[in-house]
Design a protein around this motif. Structure first.
Motif, short mmCIF file in Angstrom:
data_model
loop_
_atom_site.label_atom_id
_atom_site.label_comp_id
_atom_site.label_asym_id
_atom_site.label_seq_id
_atom_site.Cartn_x
_atom_site.Cartn_y
_atom_site.Cartn_z
N ALA A 188 0.85 -1.19 0.00
CA ALA A 188 0.00 0.00 0.00
C ALA A 188 0.88 1.24 0.00
N CYS B 9 -2.60 2.98 8.43
CA CYS B 9 -1.64 2.07 7.80
C CYS B 9 -1.71 0.67 8.41
N MET C 16 -4.75 -1.06 7.11
CA MET C 16 -4.62 -1.45 5.71
C MET C 16 -3.81 -2.74 5.57
#
Length: 243
Positions: A155, A175, A178
């Protein structure tokens, strides 16, 4: 530090994986040459114009809701820098020529070195990798595209696309979500004590790794990184200690 296995690595981009400062210096030199040719000014005056631009860039506050693009804002930086130094901007297009010379020259110079590409390929086989970069969306996405680094990351998160940037914990939590990991599963790697290392500390990651290419001392009152290395190419040595 506890015995958790590291599952993910969060990387900063500028001056961590790519040499943005060096590229910026070369871009300023090319723009200086353009100004010298166009305005026939002495070197000190050209340096003054460029230094004013760099200061405006450093202290830039960009609000996308204001209705101007980042390109328009930075053309304005050059126009103001020229006017503040010599009293006028000789042609309306000169500021735009300076900006696009600087911007395009910088993007052309930026690259992900073969050694760093190899490092990321090796790490990708063992860890989840995420690129976490502060900055305005268009500017940072253009850098990512120019250096072709998308393939190495699970990502890519650009701070300008979110309500808060590094060092705020909220963007780190995004983050972690994700990647499907916890803070203690992660290592944060970056060159900025104020954003990368402080951000990692605020988010309670497993370890922070400071890329200190200039071999500077940690200033008094600053957050202390868990590990310090002069180049990201030495990251594997740190990861070996965290197993």
């Amino acid at each position: 530090m506890d015995g958790n296995t590291v599952k993910a690595i969060l990387f900063d981009l500028d001056n961590t994986l790519i040499e943005t400062s060096r590229a910026g210096g070369q871009a300023i030199q090319k723009t200086s040459d353009l100004l010298k040719t166009t305005l026939a000014l002495d070197d000190n005056t050209i340096i003054s114009i460029c230094n004013k631009f760099k200061q405006k860039l450093l202290h830039e506050s960009f609000d996308p809701a204001a209705g101007r693009s980042i390109d328009e804002v930075r053309v304005g930086h050059w126009e103001e820098s020229i006017k503040e130094t010599v009293g006028s901007c000789s042609t309306p297009s000169l500021a735009a020529q300076c900006y696009y010379m600087w911007k395009n020259s910088r993007l052309e110079v930026l690259s992900l070195s073969p050694e760093i590409r190899d490092l990321l390929k090796q790490l990708r086989g063992r860890y989840k990798l995420l690129l976490l970069t502060n900055g305005e969306t268009q500017t940072q996405r253009e850098k990512v595209e120019a250096v072709g680094c998308e393939e190495f990351f699970d990502a890519i998160v650009v701070g300008g696309e979110h309500a808060e940037q590094k060092p705020f914990p909220s963007i780190f939590r995004l983050c972690f979500n994700m990647l499907g990991v916890e803070a203690q599963d992660c290592v944060m790697v970056g060159d900025s004590l104020d954003t990368d290392i402080q951000g990692g500390f605020n988010a309670e990651v497993r370890a922070t790794v400071w890329i200190n290419s200039a071999e500077r001392a940690v200033p008094d009152g600053s957050v202390k990184p868990d590990y310090t290395i002069p180049t990201v190419l030495q990251l594997s040595d740190v990861l070996a200690k965290l197993k």
